[in-house]
Design a protein around this motif. Structure first.
Motif, PDB file in Angstrom:
ATOM      1  N   ASN A  66       0.813  -1.214   0.000  1.00  8.92           N
ATOM      2  CA  ASN A  66       0.000   0.000   0.000  1.00  8.92           C
ATOM      3  C   ASN A  66       0.847   1.265   0.000  1.00  8.92           C
ATOM      4  O   ASN A  66       0.359   2.343  -0.343  1.00  8.92           O
ATOM      5  CB  ASN A  66      -0.958  -0.003   1.194  1.00  8.92           C
ATOM      6  N   SER A  67       2.115   1.127   0.341  1.00 11.88           N
ATOM      7  CA  SER A  67       3.007   2.286   0.311  1.00 11.88           C
ATOM      8  C   SER A  67       3.293   2.734  -1.123  1.00 11.88           C
ATOM      9  O   SER A  67       3.820   3.837  -1.343  1.00 11.88           O
ATOM     10  CB  SER A  67       4.323   1.965   1.026  1.00 11.88           C
ATOM     11  N   LEU A  68       2.950   1.905  -2.105  1.00  9.38           N
ATOM     12  CA  LEU A  68       3.167   2.255  -3.513  1.00  9.38           C
ATOM     13  C   LEU A  68       2.067   3.142  -4.076  1.00  9.38           C
ATOM     14  O   LEU A  68       2.237   3.743  -5.143  1.00  9.38           O
ATOM     15  CB  LEU A  68       3.253   0.973  -4.358  1.00  9.38           C
ATOM     16  N   LEU A  69       0.941   3.234  -3.386  1.00  9.88           N
ATOM     17  CA  LEU A  69      -0.192   4.014  -3.897  1.00  9.88           C
ATOM     18  C   LEU A  69       0.190   5.475  -4.106  1.00  9.88           C
ATOM     19  O   LEU A  69       0.872   6.087  -3.289  1.00  9.88           O
ATOM     20  CB  LEU A  69      -1.375   3.919  -2.926  1.00  9.88           C
ATOM     21  N   ASN A  70      -0.299   6.016  -5.238  1.00 10.77           N
ATOM     22  CA  ASN A  70      -0.103   7.426  -5.597  1.00 10.77           C
ATOM     23  C   ASN A  70       1.362   7.795  -5.787  1.00 10.77           C
ATOM     24  O   ASN A  70       1.746   8.957  -5.641  1.00 10.77           O
ATOM     25  CB  ASN A  70      -0.758   8.333  -4.548  1.00 10.77           C
ATOM     26  N   LYS A  71       2.164   6.798  -6.141  1.00 11.04           N
ATOM     27  CA  LYS A  71       3.564   7.026  -6.472  1.00 11.04           C
ATOM     28  C   LYS A  71       3.852   6.468  -7.869  1.00 11.04           C
ATOM     29  O   LYS A  71       3.106   5.622  -8.373  1.00 11.04           O
ATOM     30  CB  LYS A  71       4.471   6.350  -5.437  1.00 11.04           C
ATOM     31  N   PRO A  72       4.921   6.936  -8.521  1.00 11.26           N
ATOM     32  CA  PRO A  72       5.250   6.418  -9.853  1.00 11.26           C
ATOM     33  C   PRO A  72       5.461   4.907  -9.834  1.00 11.26           C
ATOM     34  O   PRO A  72       6.123   4.374  -8.939  1.00 11.26           O
ATOM     35  CB  PRO A  72       6.539   7.158 -10.209  1.00 11.26           C
ATOM     36  N   ALA A  73       4.889   4.234 -10.811  1.00  8.74           N
ATOM     37  CA  ALA A  73       5.054   2.782 -10.902  1.00  8.74           C
ATOM     38  C   ALA A  73       6.489   2.454 -11.295  1.00  8.74           C
ATOM     39  O   ALA A  73       7.045   3.079 -12.205  1.00  8.74           O
ATOM     40  CB  ALA A  73       4.090   2.219 -11.939  1.00  8.74           C
ATOM     41  N   PRO A  74       7.117   1.498 -10.614  1.00  5.17           N
ATOM     42  CA  PRO A  74       8.451   1.062 -11.041  1.00  5.17           C
ATOM     43  C   PRO A  74       8.428   0.624 -12.502  1.00  5.17           C
ATOM     44  O   PRO A  74       7.451   0.027 -12.965  1.00  5.17           O
ATOM     45  CB  PRO A  74       8.743  -0.123 -10.112  1.00  5.17           C
ATOM     46  N   ILE A  75       9.467   0.945 -13.219  1.00  5.63           N
ATOM     47  CA  ILE A  75       9.498   0.649 -14.650  1.00  5.63           C
ATOM     48  C   ILE A  75       9.574  -0.860 -14.894  1.00  5.63           C
ATOM     49  O   ILE A  75      10.388  -1.562 -14.293  1.00  5.63           O
ATOM     50  CB  ILE A  75      10.681   1.352 -15.327  1.00  5.63           C
ATOM     51  N   ILE A  76       8.726  -1.320 -15.787  1.00  6.68           N
ATOM     52  CA  ILE A  76       8.727  -2.717 -16.201  1.00  6.68           C
ATOM     53  C   ILE A  76       9.434  -2.816 -17.544  1.00  6.68           C
ATOM     54  O   ILE A  76       9.174  -2.032 -18.457  1.00  6.68           O
ATOM     55  CB  ILE A  76       7.279  -3.243 -16.356  1.00  6.68           C
ATOM     56  N   SER A  77      10.335  -3.751 -17.681  1.00 11.24           N
ATOM     57  CA  SER A  77      10.967  -4.033 -18.965  1.00 11.24           C
ATOM     58  C   SER A  77      11.119  -5.543 -19.065  1.00 11.24           C
ATOM     59  O   SER A  77      12.067  -6.131 -18.544  1.00 11.24           O
ATOM     60  CB  SER A  77      12.332  -3.351 -19.068  1.00 11.24           C
ATOM     61  N   LEU A  78      10.130  -6.172 -19.698  1.00 13.26           N
ATOM     62  CA  LEU A  78      10.056  -7.629 -19.740  1.00 13.26           C
ATOM     63  C   LEU A  78       9.672  -8.111 -21.130  1.00 13.26           C
ATOM     64  O   LEU A  78       9.127  -7.354 -21.943  1.00 13.26           O
ATOM     65  CB  LEU A  78       9.010  -8.136 -18.734  1.00 13.26           C
ATOM     66  N   LYS A  79       9.925  -9.384 -21.368  1.00 15.16           N
ATOM     67  CA  LYS A  79       9.558  -9.995 -22.642  1.00 15.16           C
ATOM     68  C   LYS A  79       8.280 -10.801 -22.460  1.00 15.16           C
ATOM     69  O   LYS A  79       8.124 -11.551 -21.500  1.00 15.16           O
ATOM     70  CB  LYS A  79      10.677 -10.909 -23.140  1.00 15.16           C
TER      71      LYS A  79
END
Length: 205
Positions: A66-79
């Motif tokens: 819940n600490s991630l709410l309203n913060k920038p999403a960590p960048i995803i770089s996946l195949k």
């Protein structure tokens, strides 16, 4: 659903062969089993029961996620399992729905028809649906022979899943057009309604 490998690593770090797998699973008294691949050796699977100890840990992790709410999403770089590379950066200006799951998760499988219906509902909208699993591509493709999942499926996502502090499955997140995490849904109850409300709100902004 039992997934086969040459070796299995238990929660305490012990390694067992497939010959002992059934007896170990029976000792876990029919709890759902989570399988995820070892990143250094695809012939090894880590397994753990989704038992009372797991759910106690889950409650403790609710605070972290819940600490991630309203913060920038960590960048995803996946195949994806189709071989295409995906990054969150390419979806700015769109609403992104993430689903964290794994192939032997019974609750994940139960909610898939609802998730599939949502992808159809927003097929012509600026909404992107990504599903991240720790399982490798072969495991996911084998899973799809028996189950339908219409999200874009990203494999070998264990590192990203850890970055997003995911512990309980399934978990869904909705990210706004600016890349901010706006809602997190760790309980699959009424998931279609919850996701629809979140998506509609962000599309209207």
């Amino acid at each position: 659903m039992t997934i086969t490998a040459k070796k299995y690593i238990l929660p305490n770090g012990d390694t067992i062969s497939i010959a002992k797998l059934d007896s170990v699973i029976k000792s876990w008294k029919k709890a759902e089993i989570m399988f995820h691949p070892d990143r250094s050796d695809p012939e090894i699977l880590h397994i753990r029961p989704l038992d009372d100890a797991y759910y106690q840990e889950l409650a403790a992790h609710e605070v972290n996620i819940n600490s991630l709410l309203n913060k920038p999403a960590p960048i995803i770089s996946l195949k994806a399992i189709n071989g295409k590379n995906y990054s969150l950066n390419e979806f700015r200006g769109k609403v992104v729905v993430l689903n964290f799951w794994f192939t032997s998760c019974g609750t994940c499988i139960q909610e898939m028809p609802k998730l599939n219906a949502i992808t159809t509902q927003y097929a012509t909208s600026k909404v992107v649906f990504l599903a991240l699993a720790p399982d490798n591509t072969s495991m996911i493709k084998a899973f799809l022979k028996k189950h339908q999942f219409k999200y874009t499926l990203l494999s070998d996502a264990e590192k990203t899943i850890s970055t997003y502090q995911i512990f309980g499955y399934p978990t869904s997140m909705v990210i706004d057009k600016n890349g901010i995490i706006r809602s997190i849904h760790s309980n699959p109850d009424n998931i279609k309604q919850k996701l629809t409300q979140s998506i509609d709100q962000l599309l209207a902004e």
